[in-house]
Enzyme design. Structure first.
Site: not given
Length: 212
Positions: A118, A155
């Site tokens: 990701s 993230k």
């Protein structure tokens, strides 16, 4: 005629031995590995390395590495990755340990292995080791390790109209907004990546016929 001082070369070899064994070798083992005829030569080498600050004596007189033991040559020359790039190479070298480049607060720093893709567009790949400084207040734009609704993830931390959320850096550009809880575990200060294939990776490549 004066004898050539090979202490720098021997020090590099000792680092390899320590990396494999996880401890300093005995004088006999050191003598064999470094090609000395007698272990007394190994003892004299360690005395010089203690005097120069690369080794220390712990309680009981046991030899242990100092922080300087782990330094390697760090060049101020840049590696150019494009065409037509002009550089001013000086060739200067200084001693630098990897932890000194990435860690400013050792007591608050942990290493975490990344799993998943990701964050690939941010240059963070699956298998990388993230250097995470815990207990930090994250600000907009920080890459963080967080717990969001019971899920742990890495993230980019962002704030939109006063509301925090987590943004991915992959082709889907997914965002994660907390339904209940968002806890920042730490801020990522860097990543460590090894290009040496693991044994599992080698076996997989061999099976695919990629190793010749």
């Amino acid at each position: 005629m004066a004898r050539t001082n090979n202490d720098a070369q021997h020090l590099r070899r000792l680092r390899d031995l320590y990396a494999r064994a996880g401890c300093m070798p005995s004088y006999s083992e050191m003598a064999r590995a470094l090609g000395f005829k007698a272990k007394n030569a190994a003892f004299k080498l360690t005395q010089r390395l203690v005097a120069s600050g690369y080794l220390e004596k712990s309680v009981g007189g046991r030899l242990v590495p100092s922080s300087d033991f782990f330094t390697v040559d760090f060049s101020d020359d840049e590696v150019r990755a494009g065409f037509g790039c002009e550089g001013n190479a000086t060739g200067r070298l200084q001693a630098q340990a990897l932890n000194q480049l990435l860690i400013t607060r050792p007591s608050k720093t942990v290493f975490l292995q990344v799993r998943g893709d990701s964050m690939v567009d941010a240059g963070i790949l699956s298998g990388d080791v993230a250097v995470v400084e815990t207990g930090m207040q994250a600000v907009h734009g920080d890459v963080v390790v967080a717990e969001i609704d019971g899920i742990h993830t890495i993230k980019e931390y962002r704030i939109d109209r006063g509301k925090p959320y987590l943004a991915a850096h992959d082709q889907d550009r997914r965002s994660m907004c907390a339904k209940e809880t968002l806890n920042i575990i730490g801020v990522v200060r860097g990543v460590v990546r090894s290009y040496k294939p693991s044994l599992t990776g080698r076996a997989k490549l061999a099976k695919q016929g990629a190793l010749r």
